[in-house]
Motif scaffolding. Structure first.
Motif, PDB file in Angstrom:
ATOM      1  N   ALA A   1      -2.640   3.636  18.077  1.00  0.00           N
ATOM      2  CA  ALA A   1      -1.652   3.003  18.923  1.00  0.00           C
ATOM      3  C   ALA A   1      -0.526   2.642  18.243  1.00  0.00           C
ATOM      4  O   ALA A   1      -0.680   2.200  17.046  1.00  0.00           O
ATOM      5  CB  ALA A   1      -2.315   1.973  19.547  1.00  0.00           C
ATOM      6  N   ILE A   2       0.772   2.956  18.787  1.00  0.00           N
ATOM      7  CA  ILE A   2       1.900   2.009  18.220  1.00  0.00           C
ATOM      8  C   ILE A   2       2.578   0.853  19.037  1.00  0.00           C
ATOM      9  O   ILE A   2       2.629   1.140  20.231  1.00  0.00           O
ATOM     10  CB  ILE A   2       3.187   3.015  17.464  1.00  0.00           C
ATOM     11  CG1 ILE A   2       4.239   2.194  17.072  1.00  0.00           C
ATOM     12  CG2 ILE A   2       3.465   3.865  19.190  1.00  0.00           C
ATOM     13  CD1 ILE A   2       5.140   3.067  16.071  1.00  0.00           C
ATOM     14  N   LEU A   3       2.614  -0.265  18.336  1.00  0.00           N
ATOM     15  CA  LEU A   3       3.063  -1.414  19.029  1.00  0.00           C
ATOM     16  C   LEU A   3       4.313  -1.168  19.957  1.00  0.00           C
ATOM     17  O   LEU A   3       5.191  -0.628  19.056  1.00  0.00           O
ATOM     18  CB  LEU A   3       3.446  -2.440  18.087  1.00  0.00           C
ATOM     19  CG  LEU A   3       4.084  -3.714  18.444  1.00  0.00           C
ATOM     20  CD1 LEU A   3       2.950  -4.605  19.279  1.00  0.00           C
ATOM     21  CD2 LEU A   3       4.714  -4.524  17.386  1.00  0.00           C
TER      22      LEU A   3
ATOM     23  N   VAL B   1      -4.310  12.414  15.254  1.00  0.00           N
ATOM     24  CA  VAL B   1      -2.923  12.423  15.763  1.00  0.00           C
ATOM     25  C   VAL B   1      -2.334  11.240  16.755  1.00  0.00           C
ATOM     26  O   VAL B   1      -3.181  10.779  17.408  1.00  0.00           O
ATOM     27  CB  VAL B   1      -3.099  13.752  16.765  1.00  0.00           C
ATOM     28  CG1 VAL B   1      -4.216  14.030  17.695  1.00  0.00           C
ATOM     29  CG2 VAL B   1      -1.734  14.248  17.598  1.00  0.00           C
ATOM     30  N   TRP B   2      -1.113  11.148  16.263  1.00  0.00           N
ATOM     31  CA  TRP B   2      -0.394  10.115  17.395  1.00  0.00           C
ATOM     32  C   TRP B   2       1.122  10.678  17.532  1.00  0.00           C
ATOM     33  O   TRP B   2       1.363  11.486  16.416  1.00  0.00           O
ATOM     34  CB  TRP B   2      -0.573   8.642  16.899  1.00  0.00           C
ATOM     35  CG  TRP B   2       0.395   8.325  15.651  1.00  0.00           C
ATOM     36  CD1 TRP B   2      -0.112   8.440  14.474  1.00  0.00           C
ATOM     37  CD2 TRP B   2       1.641   7.764  15.546  1.00  0.00           C
ATOM     38  NE1 TRP B   2       0.808   7.956  13.537  1.00  0.00           N
ATOM     39  CE2 TRP B   2       1.954   7.435  14.324  1.00  0.00           C
ATOM     40  CE3 TRP B   2       2.420   7.277  16.688  1.00  0.00           C
ATOM     41  CZ2 TRP B   2       3.199   6.930  13.802  1.00  0.00           C
ATOM     42  CZ3 TRP B   2       3.701   6.643  16.089  1.00  0.00           C
ATOM     43  CH2 TRP B   2       3.815   6.449  14.750  1.00  0.00           C
ATOM     44  N   PHE B   3       1.960  10.287  18.282  1.00  0.00           N
ATOM     45  CA  PHE B   3       3.124  10.664  18.508  1.00  0.00           C
ATOM     46  C   PHE B   3       4.198   9.661  18.462  1.00  0.00           C
ATOM     47  O   PHE B   3       3.990   8.558  19.268  1.00  0.00           O
ATOM     48  CB  PHE B   3       3.120  11.574  19.901  1.00  0.00           C
ATOM     49  CG  PHE B   3       2.829  12.902  19.943  1.00  0.00           C
ATOM     50  CD1 PHE B   3       1.948  13.538  18.756  1.00  0.00           C
ATOM     51  CD2 PHE B   3       2.708  13.435  21.073  1.00  0.00           C
ATOM     52  CE1 PHE B   3       1.763  14.916  18.766  1.00  0.00           C
ATOM     53  CE2 PHE B   3       1.959  14.825  21.096  1.00  0.00           C
ATOM     54  CZ  PHE B   3       1.624  15.386  20.150  1.00  0.00           C
ATOM     55  N   MET B   4       5.308   9.714  17.666  1.00  0.00           N
ATOM     56  CA  MET B   4       6.359   8.634  17.819  1.00  0.00           C
ATOM     57  C   MET B   4       6.916   8.796  19.127  1.00  0.00           C
ATOM     58  O   MET B   4       7.017   9.670  20.042  1.00  0.00           O
ATOM     59  CB  MET B   4       7.576   9.141  16.790  1.00  0.00           C
ATOM     60  CG  MET B   4       6.907   8.846  15.280  1.00  0.00           C
ATOM     61  SD  MET B   4       8.187   9.502  14.230  1.00  0.00           S
ATOM     62  CE  MET B   4       7.864  10.822  14.097  1.00  0.00           C
TER      63      MET B   4
ATOM     64  N   ILE C   1      -1.730  13.438   8.666  1.00  0.00           N
ATOM     65  CA  ILE C   1      -1.977  12.946  10.019  1.00  0.00           C
ATOM     66  C   ILE C   1      -0.694  13.615  11.027  1.00  0.00           C
ATOM     67  O   ILE C   1       0.388  13.736  10.557  1.00  0.00           O
ATOM     68  CB  ILE C   1      -1.197  11.362  10.046  1.00  0.00           C
ATOM     69  CG1 ILE C   1      -2.319  10.434   9.189  1.00  0.00           C
ATOM     70  CG2 ILE C   1      -1.041  10.747  11.485  1.00  0.00           C
ATOM     71  CD1 ILE C   1      -1.550   9.169   8.634  1.00  0.00           C
ATOM     72  N   PHE C   2      -1.329  14.026  11.907  1.00  0.00           N
ATOM     73  CA  PHE C   2      -0.591  14.996  12.966  1.00  0.00           C
ATOM     74  C   PHE C   2       0.510  14.068  13.787  1.00  0.00           C
ATOM     75  O   PHE C   2      -0.023  12.920  14.330  1.00  0.00           O
ATOM     76  CB  PHE C   2      -1.652  16.037  13.838  1.00  0.00           C
ATOM     77  CG  PHE C   2      -0.881  16.987  14.445  1.00  0.00           C
ATOM     78  CD1 PHE C   2      -0.844  18.319  13.856  1.00  0.00           C
ATOM     79  CD2 PHE C   2      -0.072  16.877  15.421  1.00  0.00           C
ATOM     80  CE1 PHE C   2      -0.357  19.415  14.386  1.00  0.00           C
ATOM     81  CE2 PHE C   2       0.698  17.788  15.879  1.00  0.00           C
ATOM     82  CZ  PHE C   2       0.635  19.150  15.697  1.00  0.00           C
ATOM     83  N   ASN C   3       1.693  14.425  13.874  1.00  0.00           N
ATOM     84  CA  ASN C   3       2.532  13.893  14.596  1.00  0.00           C
ATOM     85  C   ASN C   3       3.520  14.686  15.094  1.00  0.00           C
ATOM     86  O   ASN C   3       3.551  16.034  14.602  1.00  0.00           O
ATOM     87  CB  ASN C   3       3.307  12.565  13.816  1.00  0.00           C
ATOM     88  CG  ASN C   3       3.694  11.349  14.775  1.00  0.00           C
ATOM     89  OD1 ASN C   3       4.460  11.752  15.678  1.00  0.00           O
ATOM     90  ND2 ASN C   3       3.431  10.278  14.400  1.00  0.00           N
TER      91      ASN C   3
END
Ligand SMILES: Cc1c2[nH]c(c1CCC(=O)O)Cc1[nH]c(c(CCC(=O)O)c1C)Cc1[nH]c(c(CCC(=O)O)c1C)Cc1[nH]c(c(C)c1CCC(=O)O)C2
Length: 341
Positions: free
Chosen positions: A67-69, A19-22, A310-312
């Motif tokens: 991680a998102i840049l 999981v990551w979130f926009m 991919i959870f988002n």
């Protein structure tokens, strides 16, 4: 390194759903707001050490699997000759928008080394320290063109569509120019160490399927074709794109990002084994805990246990989101998905 995100992006089975979130880094975090008292958003992006700190913060705090840049889709536009500001609560505003075919011909050739060396340096710093994969990103040509022609955020996209319909040749030149620039930008991010890439076509869902196929799809096909040799998974994301699922998937992307308005099981049934990313409603992070848990469970069960999820969220984290709800959502995804596999 925790590579669960990359395994899911390749469609492999994983011990739990990554999981990551926009927009996982941003104003809903008190620590980010503190940094923003000293630097504007473009200033953060131009200081690689600060960028790295802001990028790491949500991963450390909430246990995200990627991680998102930290940057913005507008970051490469300055070097292409655009004068812009990011207005709080509104979005990017362009002071010299594109009005004519002549304006398209005046766009400067983009070079990642020359125009965004700070982005590449931030990636190199992050790669030394991160224990999760780093996602690089760029805006897709249509979404960038919408800001460049409208001059800012838009509701009905009248100017950008008007230009597209009336000036098809100049439109195609603009789309080719933006595609080439984003290929250069994304390739440089991958060369600097980005483990995956996401292409944000946030506003493309406002086009009909016919217009998407005529004015956008050929450019998107070329974009994804050019990214293939980089060897990193690419996520293709848009919002309100249920009617575009097939043409967008056909245009490319290893993973298809699904927004809140597209049922995940419906998307999976149409995409076969292609991995998907999504799609919790970001407003559920404002709900009482049992309602949030039910929402997380619903997204996981819509995926019906297939690998390659991919959870988002279905779109970015909203301002004012309680950080504790973000922490709880990540925990819920990890624990509930572990039980099921
Ligand atoms: C359309 C778009 C933009 N920017 C982006 C998109 C595509 C994604 C989407 O559809 O949400 C992408 C983006 N913007 C930002 C990131 C950073 C990484 C992350 O996801 O954590 C990413 C991936 C930082 C940012 N980009 C922006 C912020 C707001 C914060 C600030 O001023 O500090 C952040 C953290 C500004 C921005 N920039 C843009 C908007 C609409 C806004 C919001 C304006 C506002 O609400 O004030 C353009």
């Amino acid at each position: 390194m925790n590579d669960v995100f990359l395994r899911a992006a390749r469609g492999e089975a994983t011990p739990y759903t990554p999981v990551w979130f926009m927009r996982q880094a941003g104003r809903y975090q008190p620590e980010y707001r503190k940094i923003r008292e000293r630097y504007t958003l473009p200033e953060i992006v131009r200081h690689p050490e600060v960028t790295a700190e802001v990028t790491r913060l949500p991963v450390r705090q909430f246990g995200f699997d990627a991680a998102i840049l930290f940057a913005d889709i507008t970051t490469p536009l300055y070097g292409m000759g655009f004068d812009l500001d990011i207005v709080e609560g509104r979005g990017p505003v362009i002071h010299n928008p594109i009005d004519t075919a002549e304006d398209v011909r005046r766009i400067h050739l983009f070079s990642a080394e020359a125009h965004t060396p700070f982005v590449l340096e931030a990636i190199r710093i992050l790669k030394r320290e991160l224990e999760v994969p780093l996602i690089g990103f760029a805006g897709a040509p249509f979404t960038l063109a919408s800001y460049l022609i409208e001059g800012g955020p838009s509701k009905n996209f009248v100017k950008v569509k008007g230009f597209m319909y009336a000036e098809e040749e100049a439109w195609n030149l603009l789309m080719r120019t933006l595609t080439n620039a984003m290929v250069e930008y994304l390739s440089a991010q991958a060369a600097a160490g980005a483990d995956a890439l996401q292409v944000f076509d946030s506003w493309v869902g406002r086009l009909t399927r016919h217009d998407y196929e005529r004015y956008v799809a050929p450019h998107m096909r070329r974009l994804f074709e050019a990214l293939k040799p980089l060897g990193v998974p690419v996520v293709h994301f848009g919002t309100q794109t249920m009617h575009l699922l097939s043409p967008m998937a056909e245009a490319g992307g290893d993973v298809i990002g699904v927004d809140t308005t597209t049922p995940l099981d419906w998307a999976r049934d149409r995409l076969g084994t292609r991995p998907v990313q999504g799609n919790l409603d970001p407003t559920l992070l404002f709900a009482p805990e049992p309602v949030l848990a039910r929402g997380v469970e619903a997204v996981l069960s819509a995926n019906t246990g297939r690998p390659g999820h991919i959870f988002n969220l279905g779109h970015g984290i909203l301002p004012g989101t309680p950080p504790d709800a973000v922490r709880r959502a990540v925990e819920l995804v990890h624990t509930l998905s572990e039980v099921r596999t």
